[in-house]
Scaffold this motif. Structure first.
Motif, PDB file in Angstrom:
ATOM      1  N   UNK A  67      17.283  36.710  -9.277  1.00 40.34           N
ATOM      2  CA  UNK A  67      16.961  36.734 -10.701  1.00 40.34           C
ATOM      3  C   UNK A  67      15.975  37.809 -11.082  1.00 40.34           C
ATOM      4  N   UNK A  68      14.969  38.052 -10.228  1.00 44.24           N
ATOM      5  CA  UNK A  68      13.932  39.028 -10.576  1.00 44.24           C
ATOM      6  C   UNK A  68      14.350  40.461 -10.281  1.00 44.24           C
ATOM      7  N   UNK A  69      15.079  40.669  -9.186  1.00 45.08           N
ATOM      8  CA  UNK A  69      15.414  42.038  -8.801  1.00 45.08           C
ATOM      9  C   UNK A  69      16.695  42.556  -9.441  1.00 45.08           C
ATOM     10  N   UNK A  70      17.500  41.669 -10.009  1.00 44.47           N
ATOM     11  CA  UNK A  70      18.748  42.117 -10.624  1.00 44.47           C
ATOM     12  C   UNK A  70      18.602  42.371 -12.119  1.00 44.47           C
ATOM     13  N   UNK A  89      10.400  45.613 -18.598  1.00 47.81           N
ATOM     14  CA  UNK A  89       9.833  45.894 -19.917  1.00 47.81           C
ATOM     15  C   UNK A  89       8.585  45.074 -20.177  1.00 47.81           C
ATOM     16  N   UNK A  90       8.497  43.883 -19.593  1.00 45.92           N
ATOM     17  CA  UNK A  90       7.373  42.986 -19.890  1.00 45.92           C
ATOM     18  C   UNK A  90       6.041  43.575 -19.429  1.00 45.92           C
ATOM     19  N   UNK A  91       5.878  43.971 -18.132  1.00 46.20           N
ATOM     20  CA  UNK A  91       4.588  44.562 -17.758  1.00 46.20           C
ATOM     21  C   UNK A  91       4.283  45.866 -18.477  1.00 46.20           C
ATOM     22  N   UNK A 111      -7.811  48.174 -18.339  1.00 44.27           N
ATOM     23  CA  UNK A 111      -6.493  47.907 -18.926  1.00 44.27           C
ATOM     24  C   UNK A 111      -5.463  47.596 -17.844  1.00 44.27           C
ATOM     25  N   UNK A 112      -5.507  48.365 -16.741  1.00 41.79           N
ATOM     26  CA  UNK A 112      -4.579  48.123 -15.637  1.00 41.79           C
ATOM     27  C   UNK A 112      -4.802  46.736 -15.028  1.00 41.79           C
ATOM     28  N   UNK A 113      -6.073  46.362 -14.847  1.00 42.61           N
ATOM     29  CA  UNK A 113      -6.369  45.052 -14.283  1.00 42.61           C
ATOM     30  C   UNK A 113      -5.893  43.928 -15.197  1.00 42.61           C
ATOM     31  N   UNK A 114      -6.194  44.058 -16.492  1.00 38.74           N
ATOM     32  CA  UNK A 114      -5.813  43.008 -17.450  1.00 38.74           C
ATOM     33  C   UNK A 114      -4.299  42.856 -17.520  1.00 38.74           C
ATOM     34  N   UNK A 115      -3.585  43.988 -17.560  1.00 39.87           N
ATOM     35  CA  UNK A 115      -2.121  43.919 -17.646  1.00 39.87           C
ATOM     36  C   UNK A 115      -1.521  43.378 -16.354  1.00 39.87           C
ATOM     37  N   UNK A 116      -2.137  43.707 -15.201  1.00 37.00           N
ATOM     38  CA  UNK A 116      -1.637  43.182 -13.928  1.00 37.00           C
ATOM     39  C   UNK A 116      -1.784  41.667 -13.874  1.00 37.00           C
ATOM     40  N   UNK A 117      -2.938  41.166 -14.300  1.00 36.37           N
ATOM     41  CA  UNK A 117      -3.158  39.713 -14.278  1.00 36.37           C
ATOM     42  C   UNK A 117      -2.150  38.984 -15.167  1.00 36.37           C
ATOM     43  N   UNK A 118      -1.968  39.500 -16.380  1.00 36.59           N
ATOM     44  CA  UNK A 118      -1.043  38.830 -17.296  1.00 36.59           C
ATOM     45  C   UNK A 118       0.396  38.941 -16.804  1.00 36.59           C
ATOM     46  N   UNK A 119       0.764  40.096 -16.255  1.00 33.28           N
ATOM     47  CA  UNK A 119       2.133  40.290 -15.754  1.00 33.28           C
ATOM     48  C   UNK A 119       2.423  39.349 -14.590  1.00 33.28           C
ATOM     49  N   UNK A 120       1.445  39.169 -13.699  1.00 35.01           N
ATOM     50  CA  UNK A 120       1.629  38.254 -12.570  1.00 35.01           C
ATOM     51  C   UNK A 120       1.790  36.826 -13.074  1.00 35.01           C
ATOM     52  N   UNK A 121       0.998  36.445 -14.069  1.00 35.06           N
ATOM     53  CA  UNK A 121       1.085  35.090 -14.618  1.00 35.06           C
ATOM     54  C   UNK A 121       2.465  34.836 -15.216  1.00 35.06           C
ATOM     55  N   UNK A 122       2.945  35.785 -16.026  1.00 32.19           N
ATOM     56  CA  UNK A 122       4.274  35.633 -16.637  1.00 32.19           C
ATOM     57  C   UNK A 122       5.357  35.708 -15.572  1.00 32.19           C
ATOM     58  N   UNK A 123       5.170  36.597 -14.578  1.00 30.22           N
ATOM     59  CA  UNK A 123       6.162  36.749 -13.515  1.00 30.22           C
ATOM     60  C   UNK A 123       6.356  35.476 -12.713  1.00 30.22           C
ATOM     61  N   UNK A 124       5.269  34.776 -12.412  1.00 29.75           N
ATOM     62  CA  UNK A 124       5.382  33.521 -11.674  1.00 29.75           C
ATOM     63  C   UNK A 124       6.082  32.453 -12.509  1.00 29.75           C
TER      64      UNK A 124
END
Length: 432
Positions: A53-56, A62-64, A271-284
């Motif tokens: 689901x994630x790699x296909x 677009x989200x991160x 900005x990179x740290x904040x976006x990484x944290x939010x992207x990981x949260x949404x990704x999980x």
């Protein structure tokens, strides 16, 4: 439903883990693995569904990228310029600073795509501005900052609409443009209510900005205001895919922030740290939903629900009203992304069978889910602003109810009038 069945036990495990404080995405993975174990199925199927689901899905990238663009554009100097621009436009009207709060949410939507990010960023700043010199009560300012933050995810770029596109296969470009008028309607009804309240409560007026200052204020805010134009221009000209358009938006945000607004390396790193944290949260959360949706499919729940609703012989409008009632109820308890990723895929087959347009259905559902963020008892934005403003929940709710009523009225219009959502997509070439 048999309460000792594998599916019931898996649901119970998800609820129990969530109540214990485990992130929802992890809870869904845990419950899904338990289901596979109890059914005697290969538990490696959980990892297979997650990876497939994630790699296909190229769209997921677009989200991160949207989150990174938002984090870069949330630089303090950019926010200050945008707020001055909003104040110059509506500050002179009754309830001036309250009107600015709503307009800045409309403007900041092009840099956020997330209601929680809007509330934590510009919403927090507006809370401080509105309560300075006791112009507005803390509870009113907090309620307004909460309800105005739900506008952002309706307007492009919208992370909830990206998630809906992921589960429905609908064009993200048409979803983005379909959300424009409903998002502006939401802002309009809120500003209208503020106007009415300002007359009743004698809200203060802001000093009007001199006409000769308008060109300078507009010039300073113009590069930031162009972000949605750049994004939508890339999407509808066919130059880029939605994911590439998100990359262009992030690059544009970085370019103007560094070249025009004096962004420092430390700001970029933050900005990179904040976006990484939010992207990981949404990704999980997405990963958990992908695995749990496999469980739902294994139980044949979408087909069973479709047959049950078909037996009720609902008209399309009756079905939409039922969906609205269900989503408003769920939105009072569940996080919005969970509803989009888990509940909407179950409802989509019936919506398709009834001939309901997927763009209209998606925009309506996301609008409904965003209203759920400020619906008691569990509205996440209410708890966030309660913490930021340090006000009691009861006082916050008293100020929130009038806004909830007008937003539900806006939702009713969007539900009953599909062309209100579809007129702009059709002008852009949508044939649905």
């Amino acid at each position: 439903m048999n309460l000792t069945s594998p599916f019931a036990l898996a649901l119970g495990a998800i609820v129990a883990l969530s109540l214990l404080g485990v992130p929802v995405g992890h809870a869904m993975i845990g419950g899904s693995v338990l289901y596979l174990y109890l059914k005697g199925m290969d538990m490696g199927a959980a990892a297979e569904q997650l990876l497939n689901g994630t790699y296909s899905s190229f769209l997921l990238l677009a989200i991160p990228l949207f989150i990174l663009a938002a984090a870069i554009m949330s630089n303090g100097s950019i926010l200050d310029r945008l707020l001055r621009f909003c104040n110059a436009i509506v500050g002179r009207f009754p309830g001036g600073l309250a009107q600015v709060n709503v307009l800045q949410s409309v403007v900041f939507a092009s840099m956020s795509g997330s209601a929680l990010a809007d509330a934590a960023g510009s919403g927090k700043l507006m809370q401080e501005m509105m309560t300075r010199e006791k112009k507005y009560t803390p509870e009113f300012a907090a309620a307004l900052s909460a309800v105005s933050s739900v506008i952002g995810p309706i307007l492009p770029p919208s992370i909830p609409l990206v998630l809906y596109a992921l589960v429905s296969g609908t064009s993200i470009g048409y979803l983005f443009i379909g959300g424009v008028l409903p998002g502006l309607l939401l802002g309009g009804v809120q500003m209208g209510l503020i106007w009415w309240l300002a007359k009743r409560r004698n809200f203060p007026l802001e000093a009007p900005v001199r006409l000769r200052e308008m060109p300078r204020i507009t010039r300073e805010a113009f590069p930031a205001l162009m972000l949605p134009v750049v994004l939508l221009g890339c999407l509808y000209s066919g130059i880029t895919t939605p994911t590439e358009a998100a990359g262009v938006a992030a690059a544009y945000a970085l370019l103007i922030s560094a070249a025009l607004y004096g962004m420092r390396w430390s700001d970029f790193y933050d900005s990179l740290l904040a976006s990484a944290r939010m992207s990981i949260s949404i990704g999980m959360l997405i990963a958990g939903a992908l695995v749990f949706n496999y469980v739902i499919t294994s139980e044949n729940i979408p087909a069973a629900l479709s047959r049950a609703l078909g037996g009720l012989q609902l008209t399309p409008m009756a079905f939409l009203l039922l969906v609205n009632a269900l989503l408003l109820l769920l939105g009072a308890f569940l996080e919005g992304s969970t509803i989009i990723l888990v509940i909407l895929p179950v409802l989509l087959p019936t919506a398709t069978a009834l001939g309901i347009d997927p763009v209209h259905f998606g925009v309506m559902a996301v609008l409904n889910i965003m209203i759920g963020l400020v619906t008691p008892p569990y509205g996440l934005l209410l708890f966030m602003m309660m913490k930021i403003a340090d006000v009691p929940l009861g006082a916050l709710l008293r100020e929130t109810w009038p806004f909830l009523l007008v937003m539900v009225a806006a939702l009713a219009l969007v539900t009953a009038w599909p062309d209100f959502v579809l007129v702009l997509p059709r002008l852009a070439g949508y044939t649905g």
